[in-house]
Design an enzyme around this catalytic site. Structure first.
Site, PDB file in Angstrom:
ATOM      1  N   TRP A 272       0.843  -1.201   0.000  1.00 17.99           N
ATOM      2  CA  TRP A 272       0.000   0.000   0.000  1.00 17.99           C
ATOM      3  C   TRP A 272       0.875   1.246   0.000  1.00 17.99           C
ATOM      4  O   TRP A 272       1.896   1.304   0.690  1.00 17.99           O
ATOM      5  CB  TRP A 272      -0.908  -0.020   1.229  1.00 17.99           C
ATOM      6  CG  TRP A 272      -1.824   1.163   1.335  1.00 17.99           C
ATOM      7  CD1 TRP A 272      -2.607   1.684   0.358  1.00 17.99           C
ATOM      8  CD2 TRP A 272      -2.018   1.975   2.490  1.00 17.99           C
ATOM      9  NE1 TRP A 272      -3.306   2.779   0.841  1.00 17.99           N
ATOM     10  CE2 TRP A 272      -2.955   2.979   2.151  1.00 17.99           C
ATOM     11  CE3 TRP A 272      -1.504   1.945   3.788  1.00 17.99           C
ATOM     12  CZ2 TRP A 272      -3.392   3.941   3.055  1.00 17.99           C
ATOM     13  CZ3 TRP A 272      -1.932   2.899   4.695  1.00 17.99           C
ATOM     14  CH2 TRP A 272      -2.870   3.882   4.330  1.00 17.99           C
TER      15      TRP A 272
ATOM     16  N   ASP B 258      -1.560  -5.971   8.798  1.00 19.14           N
ATOM     17  CA  ASP B 258      -2.421  -4.814   8.533  1.00 19.14           C
ATOM     18  C   ASP B 258      -3.749  -5.360   8.008  1.00 19.14           C
ATOM     19  O   ASP B 258      -3.789  -6.023   6.972  1.00 19.14           O
ATOM     20  CB  ASP B 258      -1.761  -3.892   7.504  1.00 19.14           C
ATOM     21  CG  ASP B 258      -2.552  -2.601   7.302  1.00 19.14           C
ATOM     22  OD1 ASP B 258      -3.516  -2.359   8.046  1.00 19.14           O
ATOM     23  OD2 ASP B 258      -2.195  -1.833   6.380  1.00 19.14           O
TER      24      ASP B 258
ATOM     25  N   LYS C 108     -13.691   0.295   5.804  1.00 16.12           N
ATOM     26  CA  LYS C 108     -14.331  -0.409   4.692  1.00 16.12           C
ATOM     27  C   LYS C 108     -15.500  -1.270   5.151  1.00 16.12           C
ATOM     28  O   LYS C 108     -16.588  -1.181   4.609  1.00 16.12           O
ATOM     29  CB  LYS C 108     -13.309  -1.276   3.941  1.00 16.12           C
ATOM     30  CG  LYS C 108     -12.517  -0.539   2.872  1.00 16.12           C
ATOM     31  CD  LYS C 108     -11.494   0.397   3.441  1.00 16.12           C
ATOM     32  CE  LYS C 108     -10.665   1.071   2.356  1.00 16.12           C
ATOM     33  NZ  LYS C 108      -9.646   1.962   2.935  1.00 16.12           N
TER      34      LYS C 108
END
Length: 396
Positions: free
Chosen positions: A130, A211, A246
């Site tokens: 990311w 993560d 999310k």
């Protein structure tokens, strides 16, 4: 003092959003910013969250500061969601937890804790990872090294290359891993791969840092947590950053948590007090609203069941779009070049495109995504998939 500063270029992803909004093409498609979207292009407030908000507005009663450790019950509810009741009980006093301003806040606080504990630590990150991982760890004063991960040819994880890379890590180094729905590739380790990773971590005395930003978006809430549970049950120390952006749709509420497992049976108090002190120096107290909403949903059987149904519908929609896009590419004569899209998970896929090809698709067809070929699958619809597939096929 500030006169030497110059204007910086726009963020490569957020800048695309501005270009998309200014584009007059009625067929334009935004596959850039990583947020979930419905078929009509909205990022909705989930029904369970909306009901929790109505309830909270009547019951909250005050906007006084919450403790640095977070909204009452929030980290406990998240811990049960991620670790399950049995492992959470087994971890007992080894597990420290603190609420953070989103997943990014959890990452930063974790890197600060690592720097405080052992400043010479190297953090190993996947190739690719990311975009904000490296800047965040660097801002905390840490250095990083890359490890092999994604094989463009097969659109999957090259676990042998990954393990070979990590043979170069020194004892005490941290390995940053995506728990599920790898960003930006969409390619995840299998459970047998995770077993091999866990064995290497233990053998080389490496510290895993998972993560987790997309629990529930790959296969299901429990299924997506299997890797986390395997790592936290098998490793003496581990870290987990968690985001509710999310799966609860709480993007702007900045709702996250950090969990740290210590080796000692009574590590919790030391971990939590040090994390709270680091939080105090960074942002003092976390924002309350999103954590209060998530806790309300998770602690109420009816709201929790409604949320799980909504999350399942989002996952089903994204997985369906993946299959449709892969089939559309095949119809455009791409063969198996993009077939991996259907096997991947989460909102992202990394298409094997050059920056020049991406630029042509953006300029000629008004389809917007980053130059590395990463697309947000949730930005697709049944209506625009044929258009997107044809446009991309035309440049390959």
């Amino acid at each position: 003092m500030f006169s030497h500063l110059t204007k910086l270029p726009a963020d490569p992803i957020l800048g695309l959003s501005a270009l998309f909004k200014a584009d007059p093409n009625p067929e334009k498609v935004d596959l850039g910013v990583g947020v979930y979207k419905t078929a009509d292009g909205r990022t909705p407030i989930l029904g369970a969250v909306e009901q929790a908000f109505v309830r909270l507005s009547k019951e909250e009663g005050s906007k006084v500061y919450i403790a640095p450790t977070g909204w009452p019950g929030f980290t406990e509810a998240c811990a049960e969601l991620v670790f399950g009741a049995d492992l959470r009980s087994d971890l007992g006093g080894q597990l420290g937890a603190i609420q953070t301003p989103g997943g990014c806040g959890a990452l930063r606080l974790a890197f600060e804790l690592i720097a405080l504990s052992k400043p010479e630590t190297t953090v190993w990150v996947s190739t690719p990872t990311w975009a904000n991982h490296v800047p965040t760890l660097a801002a905390a004063g840490l250095t990083h090294s890359p490890y092999a991960y994604y094989d463009h040819g097969s659109a999957s994880v090259d676990v042998d290359a990954m393990l070979n890379s990590l043979e170069g890590a020194a004892a005490g180094d941290v390995v940053l891993l995506h728990a599920c729905c790898h960003n930006p590739t969409g390619a995840d380790l299998s459970m047998s791969d995770w077993k091999r990773v866990a064995e290497l971590l233990q053998a080389r005395k490496l510290i895993p840092f998972l993560d987790m930003a997309y629990q529930g978006f790959a296969a299901g809430l429990s299924e997506d947590a299997l890797a986390v549970r395997q790592i936290f049950s098998s490793q003496p120390e581990a870290l987990l950053s968690y985001s509710c952006s999310k799966n609860f749709g709480l993007y702007r509420e900045r709702t996250g948590a950090l969990f740290v497992k210590g080796e000692q049976k009574d590590a919790k108090e030391a971990l939590v007090t040090n994390l709270a002190q680091l939080a105090r120096a960074n942002y003092s107290m976390p924002p309350a609203h999103g954590a209060a909403l998530a806790t309300t949903v998770l602690e109420d059987d009816e709201l929790r069941a409604s949320w799980i149904d909504e999350l399942g519908a989002m996952r089903s929609r994204v997985n369906g779009l993946r299959r449709s896009l892969a089939e559309a590419f095949k119809k455009e004569g791409c063969g198996d070049r993009f077939s991996g899209v259907a096997r991947q998970t989460g909102m992202f896929s990394l298409l094997s495109l050059t920056p020049e090809q991406v630029a042509v698709v953006q300029k000629d067809k008004s389809i917007y995504f980053p130059a590395n070929g990463r697309i947000n699958v949730a930005g697709l619809t049944d209506e625009n998939i044929p258009y997107v597939a044809k446009a991309i096929a035309s440049v390959v």
